[in-house]
Design a protein around this motif. Structure first.
Motif, short mmCIF file in Angstrom:
data_model
loop_
_atom_site.label_atom_id
_atom_site.label_comp_id
_atom_site.label_asym_id
_atom_site.label_seq_id
_atom_site.Cartn_x
_atom_site.Cartn_y
_atom_site.Cartn_z
N ILE A 15 0.83 -1.20 0.00
CA ILE A 15 0.00 0.00 0.00
C ILE A 15 0.87 1.25 0.00
O ILE A 15 0.61 2.21 -0.75
N GLU A 16 1.90 1.27 0.83
CA GLU A 16 2.78 2.44 0.89
C GLU A 16 3.52 2.64 -0.43
O GLU A 16 3.67 3.77 -0.92
N GLY A 17 3.99 1.55 -1.02
CA GLY A 17 4.67 1.65 -2.31
C GLY A 17 3.74 2.10 -3.41
O GLY A 17 4.11 2.90 -4.28
N ARG A 20 3.18 5.83 -3.38
CA ARG A 20 4.29 6.57 -3.99
C ARG A 20 4.24 6.48 -5.51
O ARG A 20 4.38 7.49 -6.21
N ARG A 21 4.04 5.28 -6.02
CA ARG A 21 4.06 5.09 -7.48
C ARG A 21 2.84 5.74 -8.14
O ARG A 21 2.96 6.41 -9.16
N PHE A 22 1.65 5.49 -7.58
CA PHE A 22 0.44 6.04 -8.19
C PHE A 22 0.47 7.56 -8.19
O PHE A 22 0.05 8.19 -9.16
N SER A 23 0.91 8.16 -7.10
CA SER A 23 0.89 9.62 -7.01
C SER A 23 1.94 10.24 -7.92
O SER A 23 1.75 11.35 -8.42
N GLN A 24 3.02 9.51 -8.16
CA GLN A 24 4.09 10.06 -8.99
C GLN A 24 3.85 9.79 -10.48
O GLN A 24 4.03 10.69 -11.31
N ASP A 25 3.47 8.55 -10.81
CA ASP A 25 3.37 8.15 -12.21
C ASP A 25 1.95 8.04 -12.72
O ASP A 25 1.74 7.97 -13.94
N GLY A 26 0.96 7.99 -11.82
CA GLY A 26 -0.41 7.72 -12.22
C GLY A 26 -0.67 6.23 -12.23
O GLY A 26 0.26 5.42 -12.39
N VAL A 27 -1.91 5.85 -12.04
CA VAL A 27 -2.26 4.44 -11.95
C VAL A 27 -2.01 3.72 -13.28
O VAL A 27 -1.43 2.63 -13.33
N SER A 28 -2.43 4.32 -14.38
CA SER A 28 -2.33 3.64 -15.68
C SER A 28 -0.87 3.39 -16.07
O SER A 28 -0.58 2.37 -16.71
N THR A 30 1.63 2.89 -13.97
CA THR A 30 2.31 2.06 -12.97
C THR A 30 2.13 0.60 -13.32
O THR A 30 1.01 0.14 -13.55
N THR A 31 3.22 -0.14 -13.36
CA THR A 31 3.14 -1.56 -13.67
C THR A 31 3.15 -2.40 -12.40
O THR A 31 3.56 -1.93 -11.34
N LEU A 32 2.70 -3.62 -12.54
CA LEU A 32 2.73 -4.53 -11.40
C LEU A 32 4.16 -4.76 -10.94
O LEU A 32 4.45 -4.83 -9.74
N ALA A 33 5.09 -4.85 -11.89
CA ALA A 33 6.50 -5.05 -11.54
C ALA A 33 7.04 -3.88 -10.74
O ALA A 33 7.79 -4.07 -9.77
N SER A 34 6.66 -2.66 -11.13
CA SER A 34 7.15 -1.49 -10.38
C SER A 34 6.54 -1.43 -8.99
O SER A 34 7.19 -0.98 -8.04
N LEU A 35 5.30 -1.90 -8.85
CA LEU A 35 4.68 -1.96 -7.52
C LEU A 35 5.44 -2.93 -6.62
O LEU A 35 5.71 -2.63 -5.45
N ARG A 36 5.78 -4.09 -7.16
CA ARG A 36 6.52 -5.07 -6.36
C ARG A 36 7.91 -4.56 -6.02
O ARG A 36 8.39 -4.72 -4.90
N HIS A 100 -0.90 16.10 3.16
CA HIS A 100 -0.94 14.76 2.57
C HIS A 100 -0.90 14.86 1.04
O HIS A 100 -1.85 14.44 0.37
N PRO A 101 0.18 15.39 0.49
CA PRO A 101 0.18 15.67 -0.96
C PRO A 101 0.01 14.45 -1.84
O PRO A 101 -0.68 14.52 -2.86
N GLU A 102 0.62 13.31 -1.46
CA GLU A 102 0.49 12.12 -2.30
C GLU A 102 -0.95 11.62 -2.30
O GLU A 102 -1.51 11.27 -3.34
N ARG A 103 -1.57 11.61 -1.12
CA ARG A 103 -2.95 11.16 -1.01
C ARG A 103 -3.91 12.12 -1.73
O ARG A 103 -4.82 11.70 -2.44
N ALA A 104 -3.68 13.40 -1.53
CA ALA A 104 -4.55 14.39 -2.19
C ALA A 104 -4.40 14.33 -3.70
O ALA A 104 -5.41 14.41 -4.43
N ARG A 105 -3.19 14.15 -4.18
CA ARG A 105 -2.97 14.07 -5.63
C ARG A 105 -3.72 12.88 -6.22
O ARG A 105 -4.31 12.98 -7.30
#
Length: 199
Positions: A15-17, A20-28, A30-36, A100-105
């Motif tokens: 969840i923490e990772g 970081r990834r979703f807020s920086q790169d966007g969900v679309s 972000t890859t599963l590999a980058s999440l891991r 909470h900039p990452e969460r708000a973004r």
């Protein structure tokens, strides 16, 4: 890959990772590999907790939205007068985004999960409960002729739409609002939502 021996369980690290990834790169993007890689978990550990990237997003979005709504309501019910409540919530919204900039973004930039998607049913139910509580605060002021009778969606747009747009500019690095400008956003929300003749 990052060490997994850091005192936090796999679900928390994922969840923490993801935040970081979703807020920086966007969900679309972000890859599963980058999440891991970001969370430092194995394939097996990931699938022990989550079925997919979309599942992670649904859980994360729900947790963030619930926390935001709880803080919103806690701020709102502290204020007895209509104007104080309207203006205080705008100030709260901007303060929460700053803290909470990452969460708000993520809340501002990503589409909420739909009902048939992971987390969608929970988000929908949470929103229904949230709007019921907001209505409980709003209705007495409306009946007293202080606030306008508006649809919940229009209420949201008039109340927090300009603040949301300011947050978008803020997160993009295009503009940083001053305390006086944030106060002005609250005053503008009050002017939009008050019954005509109220000051």
């Amino acid at each position: 890959m990052k060490s997994v021996k850091n005192g936090r369980d796999g679900r928390t690290r994922i969840i923490e990772g993801a935040l970081r990834r979703f807020s920086q790169d966007g969900v679309s993007a972000t890859t599963l590999a980058s999440l891991r890689e970001e969370s430092g978990v194995s394939v097996g550990s990931f699938y022990h907790h989550f079925a997919s990237k979309e599942h992670v997003f649904g859980v994360l979005y729900t947790e963030i939205l619930n926390a935001y709504q709880a803080a919103f309501l806690a701020e709102l019910v502290r204020h007895e007068t209509a104007r104080d409540g309207i203006e205080a919530v705008v100030a709260f919204h901007m303060r929460w985004a700053r803290e909470h900039p990452e969460r708000a973004r993520l809340l501002i930039s990503e589409r909420p999960p739909r009902k048939n998607e992971p987390g969608g049913a929970e988000v929908a139910e949470g929103r229904r409960a949230f709007f019921r509580h907001v209505s409980d605060w709003w209705m007495p002021h409306m009946r007293a002729g202080l606030l306008r009778p508006v649809h919940p969606t229009m209420c949201y747009v008039l109340w927090l739409g300009p603040a949301q747009e300011m947050c978008r500019l803020w997160f993009a690095g295009a503009y940083t609002p001053s305390d006086e400008e944030i106060k002005g956003l609250g005053e503008a929300a009050w002017q939009s939502l008050r019954q005509r003749g109220e000051q």
